[in-house]
Design an enzyme around this catalytic site. Structure first.
Site, PDB file in Angstrom:
ATOM      1  N   HIS A  74       0.856  -1.190   0.000  1.00 47.18           N
ATOM      2  CA  HIS A  74       0.000   0.000   0.000  1.00 47.18           C
ATOM      3  C   HIS A  74       0.893   1.241   0.000  1.00 47.18           C
ATOM      4  CE1 HIS A  74      -4.007  -1.795   1.662  1.00 47.18           C
ATOM      5  NE2 HIS A  74      -3.431  -2.574   0.788  1.00 47.18           N
ATOM      6  N   TYR A 203      -8.989   5.343   7.843  1.00 51.49           N
ATOM      7  CA  TYR A 203      -9.108   5.719   9.251  1.00 51.49           C
ATOM      8  C   TYR A 203     -10.173   6.805   9.319  1.00 51.49           C
ATOM      9  CZ  TYR A 203      -4.706   3.310  10.393  1.00 51.49           C
ATOM     10  OH  TYR A 203      -3.723   2.370  10.593  1.00 51.49           O
ATOM     11  N   PRO A 295      -3.424   0.229  18.932  1.00 44.39           N
ATOM     12  CA  PRO A 295      -3.162  -0.221  17.563  1.00 44.39           C
ATOM     13  C   PRO A 295      -3.363   0.842  16.470  1.00 44.39           C
ATOM     14  CG  PRO A 295      -5.203  -1.178  18.391  1.00 44.39           C
ATOM     15  CD  PRO A 295      -4.582  -0.458  19.539  1.00 44.39           C
ATOM     16  N   LYS A 299       1.901   0.007  15.079  1.00 51.21           N
ATOM     17  CA  LYS A 299       3.327   0.017  15.399  1.00 51.21           C
ATOM     18  C   LYS A 299       3.832  -1.188  16.203  1.00 51.21           C
ATOM     19  CE  LYS A 299       4.833   3.511  13.336  1.00 51.21           C
ATOM     20  NZ  LYS A 299       4.613   2.777  12.092  1.00 51.21           N
ATOM     21  N   TYR A 387       4.284   6.649   9.933  1.00 47.50           N
ATOM     22  CA  TYR A 387       3.470   5.479   9.610  1.00 47.50           C
ATOM     23  C   TYR A 387       4.292   4.426   8.864  1.00 47.50           C
ATOM     24  CZ  TYR A 387      -0.819   2.863   8.924  1.00 47.50           C
ATOM     25  OH  TYR A 387      -1.781   1.893   8.972  1.00 47.50           O
TER      26      TYR A 387
HETATM   27  P1  RFL Z   1       3.500 -11.567  21.121  1.00 49.66           P
HETATM   28  O1  RFL Z   1       3.093 -11.561  19.686  1.00 49.66           O
HETATM   29  O2  RFL Z   1       2.471 -11.349  22.139  1.00 49.66           O
HETATM   30  O3  RFL Z   1       4.259 -12.948  21.359  1.00 49.66           O
HETATM   31  C1  RFL Z   1       4.559 -13.398  22.657  1.00 49.66           C
HETATM   32  C2  RFL Z   1       4.585 -14.912  22.629  1.00 49.66           C
HETATM   33  O4  RFL Z   1       4.998 -15.374  23.917  1.00 49.66           O
HETATM   34  C3  RFL Z   1       4.166 -16.432  24.312  1.00 49.66           C
HETATM   35  N1  RFL Z   1       4.194 -16.522  25.792  1.00 49.66           N
HETATM   36  C4  RFL Z   1       5.012 -17.350  26.457  1.00 49.66           C
HETATM   37  N2  RFL Z   1       5.900 -18.252  26.024  1.00 49.66           N
HETATM   38  C5  RFL Z   1       6.570 -18.955  26.953  1.00 49.66           C
HETATM   39  N3  RFL Z   1       6.382 -18.787  28.289  1.00 49.66           N
HETATM   40  C6  RFL Z   1       5.496 -17.897  28.769  1.00 49.66           C
HETATM   41  N4  RFL Z   1       5.317 -17.755  30.078  1.00 49.66           N
HETATM   42  C7  RFL Z   1       4.765 -17.131  27.830  1.00 49.66           C
HETATM   43  N5  RFL Z   1       3.817 -16.172  27.941  1.00 49.66           N
HETATM   44  C8  RFL Z   1       3.496 -15.810  26.693  1.00 49.66           C
HETATM   45  C9  RFL Z   1       2.813 -16.093  23.735  1.00 49.66           C
HETATM   46  O5  RFL Z   1       1.994 -17.238  23.606  1.00 49.66           O
HETATM   47  C10 RFL Z   1       3.212 -15.497  22.383  1.00 49.66           C
HETATM   48  O6  RFL Z   1       3.256 -16.463  21.370  1.00 49.66           O
HETATM   49  O7  RFL Z   1       4.649 -10.481  21.384  1.00 49.66           O
HETATM   50  P2  RFL Z   1       5.789  -9.876  20.421  1.00 49.66           P
HETATM   51  O8  RFL Z   1       6.587 -10.971  19.777  1.00 49.66           O
HETATM   52  O9  RFL Z   1       6.476  -8.859  21.224  1.00 49.66           O
HETATM   53  O10 RFL Z   1       5.001  -9.174  19.217  1.00 49.66           O
HETATM   54  C11 RFL Z   1       4.184  -8.051  19.464  1.00 49.66           C
HETATM   55  C12 RFL Z   1       3.025  -8.024  18.470  1.00 49.66           C
HETATM   56  O11 RFL Z   1       2.367  -9.282  18.485  1.00 49.66           O
HETATM   57  C13 RFL Z   1       2.028  -6.897  18.764  1.00 49.66           C
HETATM   58  O12 RFL Z   1       2.709  -5.735  19.124  1.00 49.66           O
HETATM   59  C14 RFL Z   1       1.115  -6.609  17.560  1.00 49.66           C
HETATM   60  O13 RFL Z   1       0.211  -7.663  17.332  1.00 49.66           O
HETATM   61  C15 RFL Z   1       0.348  -5.310  17.785  1.00 49.66           C
HETATM   62  N6  RFL Z   1      -0.566  -5.006  16.676  1.00 49.66           N
HETATM   63  C16 RFL Z   1      -0.107  -4.431  15.508  1.00 49.66           C
HETATM   64  N7  RFL Z   1       1.208  -4.196  15.343  1.00 49.66           N
HETATM   65  C17 RFL Z   1       1.668  -3.709  14.162  1.00 49.66           C
HETATM   66  O14 RFL Z   1       2.881  -3.464  14.035  1.00 49.66           O
HETATM   67  N8  RFL Z   1       0.838  -3.462  13.079  1.00 49.66           N
HETATM   68  C18 RFL Z   1      -0.507  -3.687  13.185  1.00 49.66           C
HETATM   69  O15 RFL Z   1      -1.217  -3.526  12.196  1.00 49.66           O
HETATM   70  C19 RFL Z   1      -1.034  -4.158  14.436  1.00 49.66           C
HETATM   71  N9  RFL Z   1      -2.343  -4.407  14.573  1.00 49.66           N
HETATM   72  C20 RFL Z   1      -1.933  -5.316  16.801  1.00 49.66           C
HETATM   73  C21 RFL Z   1      -2.800  -4.993  15.717  1.00 49.66           C
HETATM   74  C22 RFL Z   1      -2.430  -5.958  17.938  1.00 49.66           C
HETATM   75  C23 RFL Z   1      -3.764  -6.272  18.009  1.00 49.66           C
HETATM   76  N10 RFL Z   1      -4.200  -6.943  19.197  1.00 49.66           N
HETATM   77  C24 RFL Z   1      -5.007  -8.094  19.166  1.00 49.66           C
HETATM   78  C25 RFL Z   1      -3.604  -6.609  20.458  1.00 49.66           C
HETATM   79  C26 RFL Z   1      -4.136  -5.301  15.788  1.00 49.66           C
HETATM   80  C27 RFL Z   1      -4.639  -5.911  16.957  1.00 49.66           C
HETATM   81  C28 RFL Z   1      -6.102  -6.197  16.981  1.00 49.66           C
HETATM   82  C1  PHB Z   2      -5.190  -4.445  10.912  1.00 53.61           C
HETATM   83  O1  PHB Z   2      -5.306  -4.669   9.688  1.00 53.61           O
HETATM   84  O2  PHB Z   2      -5.424  -5.298  11.767  1.00 53.61           O
HETATM   85  C2  PHB Z   2      -4.794  -3.098  11.372  1.00 53.61           C
HETATM   86  C3  PHB Z   2      -4.486  -2.124  10.430  1.00 53.61           C
HETATM   87  C4  PHB Z   2      -4.109  -0.845  10.872  1.00 53.61           C
HETATM   88  C5  PHB Z   2      -4.082  -0.584  12.220  1.00 53.61           C
HETATM   89  C6  PHB Z   2      -4.371  -1.551  13.159  1.00 53.61           C
HETATM   90  C7  PHB Z   2      -4.743  -2.823  12.726  1.00 53.61           C
HETATM   91  O3  PHB Z   2      -3.745   0.673  12.636  1.00 53.61           O
END
Ligand code: RFL
Ligand code: PHB
Length: 394
Positions: A74, A203, A295, A299, A387
């Site tokens: 994108h 957005y 979110p 980031k 971004y």
């Molecule tokens: P994670 O992905 O939470 O991975 C941690 C892993 O550790 C495991 N764990 C354990 N393992 C062993 N022993 C334990 N005691 C443990 N406790 C936990 C877990 O099962 C898991 O597998 O952390 P990490 O690697 O730091 O990654 C971070 C990202 O996952 C997170 O920041 C993003 O998902 C945030 N986020 C977004 N980030 C972006 O850069 N771009 C996006 O578009 C974006 N959209 C989002 C998001 C997060 C969302 N939610 C659900 C919070 C959209 C959503 C809806």
């Molecule tokens: C997503 O596609 O899940 C998504 C996209 C942009 C955001 C957060 C989540 O800012």
């Protein structure tokens, strides 16, 4: 079972898996411990937006092939308010940089497959993970795996176990500062079987609250609406969600949301959170274990990747030259980018959501900020630069 490795990695999220791949490239041995099953981590729906730097790193690590084939590049986003859309053109404003839409669980699948293919160890479904001796040169991780006790002896521990993991709790409270803010709203997110309603993310700021149109594939849309964080998802029928999306996204030129069956829905709370420092003894935190962003700026995953790039570089420097300077600088180096992303995510969140105690003055402030962002090249450039992501060595 006793295992000896150089770096013990807790958590197989984007941070832990990418760290293992980065270290392998430097000839450093690592073992990853993950509390969930492989099937579970490969199917949990989370992030969708990858910064240019994350895309480049995946390519460098040899895990970018499917992303390049199936992901969607994108080159801008739309900010929608007052019944009209306004494009922020990343290509023009950032000198050709962009973002990639590729789901986090697909990143996980690619990294797990690559790590196992290179002979790396990932222990899935471990429990009772405990970290010991982190202030000595011989830290130890204990856990249960397939009914037996595992002792993982290592030189360093990388705490990559996310916000609810155990690693952060192993840092002594007296040595830490915690910065946190929770927001008086959450996001209700759905997956919907329908072709994309727009070619780029939308957005939307509206009097009824924020809405976001994103995508997962040519057949699947990802959509979010601002909601009460304590609300029960059972109160939201599919019809109600779609009506609310239509109402928040309405334009003067009759734009329409392409609707289809809703296949998944959930509510998530939003918070900003940072712990300082991100290191104690030989335990280094990375990703969500050390910081959380709302979110709105997309980031979180990208910050996790930036952390482990610094950590891998510092560990390689240590093993190759026996020098600890980059390890000592790890927390300070990461926190600079972390706070930039905290600010950007807070700013996007504040500009685009309705706050329960907002008065008419506050709403005019938000509209003034949105108007400035889409009409001033300097303001649009600032949004675009943040971004798509600042360069790794910024
Ligand atoms: P994670 O992905 O939470 O991975 C941690 C892993 O550790 C495991 N764990 C354990 N393992 C062993 N022993 C334990 N005691 C443990 N406790 C936990 C877990 O099962 C898991 O597998 O952390 P990490 O690697 O730091 O990654 C971070 C990202 O996952 C997170 O920041 C993003 O998902 C945030 N986020 C977004 N980030 C972006 O850069 N771009 C996006 O578009 C974006 N959209 C989002 C998001 C997060 C969302 N939610 C659900 C919070 C959209 C959503 C809806
Ligand atoms: C997503 O596609 O899940 C998504 C996209 C942009 C955001 C957060 C989540 O800012």
């Amino acid at each position: 079972m006793n295992i000896r490795t150089q770096v013990g990695i807790v958590g197989a999220g984007p941070a832990g898996l990418m760290l293992a791949l980065l270290l392998a490239r430097e000839g450093i041995d690592a073992v990853v411990l993950e509390s969930r099953s492989r099937a579970e981590i490969e199917s949990t729906i989370r992030a969708g937006v990858l910064e240019q730097g994350t895309v480049d790193l995946m390519t460098e690590l040899g895990v970018g092939e499917r992303m390049r084939r199936e992901g969607a590049v994108h080159s801008g986003i739309e900010l929608r308010f007052g019944g009209a859309g306004h494009r922020i053109d990343f290509t023009d404003l950032t000198g050709g940089r962009g973002i990639m839409l590729y789901p986090q669980h697909e990143v996980i699948k690619d990294c797990v497959a690559a790590r196992l293919a290179e002979g790396g160890t990932i222990l899935f479904s471990v429990s009772d993970v405990r970290l010991d001796n982190v202030v000595t040169n011989q830290p130890l991780i204990r856990c249960l795996h397939e009914g037996g006790q595992v002792e993982l002896h290592c030189d360093f521990i990388a705490g990559c176990d996310g916000f609810h993991g155990v690693s952060r709790a192993s840092l002594p409270e007296a040595e830490l500062r915690v910065f946190s803010r929770s927001y008086p709203f959450g996001w209700l997110g759905i997956l919907m079987q329908a072709p994309p309603s727009a070619s780029e993310l939308i957005y939307a700021y509206s009097e009824r609250g924020f809405a976001l149109v994103s995508t997962r594939s040519p057949e699947l849309q990802r959509l979010y609406i601002q909601c009460d964080p304590t609300d029960d998802i059972a109160n939201w029928s599919d019809e109600l969600i779609l009506d609310e999306l239509q109402a928040r996204l309405v334009t003067h030129d009759g734009w329409e949301l392409l609707a289809g069956p809703v296949t998944q829905k959930s509510i998530l709370a939003m918070r900003s959170f940072v712990i300082e420092p991100m290191q104690y003894g030989r335990l280094f935190l990375a990703g969500d274990a050390a910081h959380i962003v709302p979110p709105t700026g997309a980031k979180g995953l990208n910050l996790a990747v930036a952390d482990v790039r610094h950590l891998a570089r510092a560990l390689a420097h240590f093993y190759q030259r026996q020098q600890t300077d980059l390890l000592e600088a790890y927390s300070t180096t990461c926190l600079r980018r972390v706070w930039r992303a905290e600010h950007f995510s807070w700013w996007m969140t504040s500009m685009l959501h309705r706050f329960p105690d907002d008065d008419a003055f506050q709403q005019r402030m938000q509209r003034a900020q949105l108007d400035y962002t889409v009409t001033s090249r300097a303001a649009a450039m600032s949004l675009a630069e943040n971004y798509v992501g600042l360069p790794f060595d910024w």
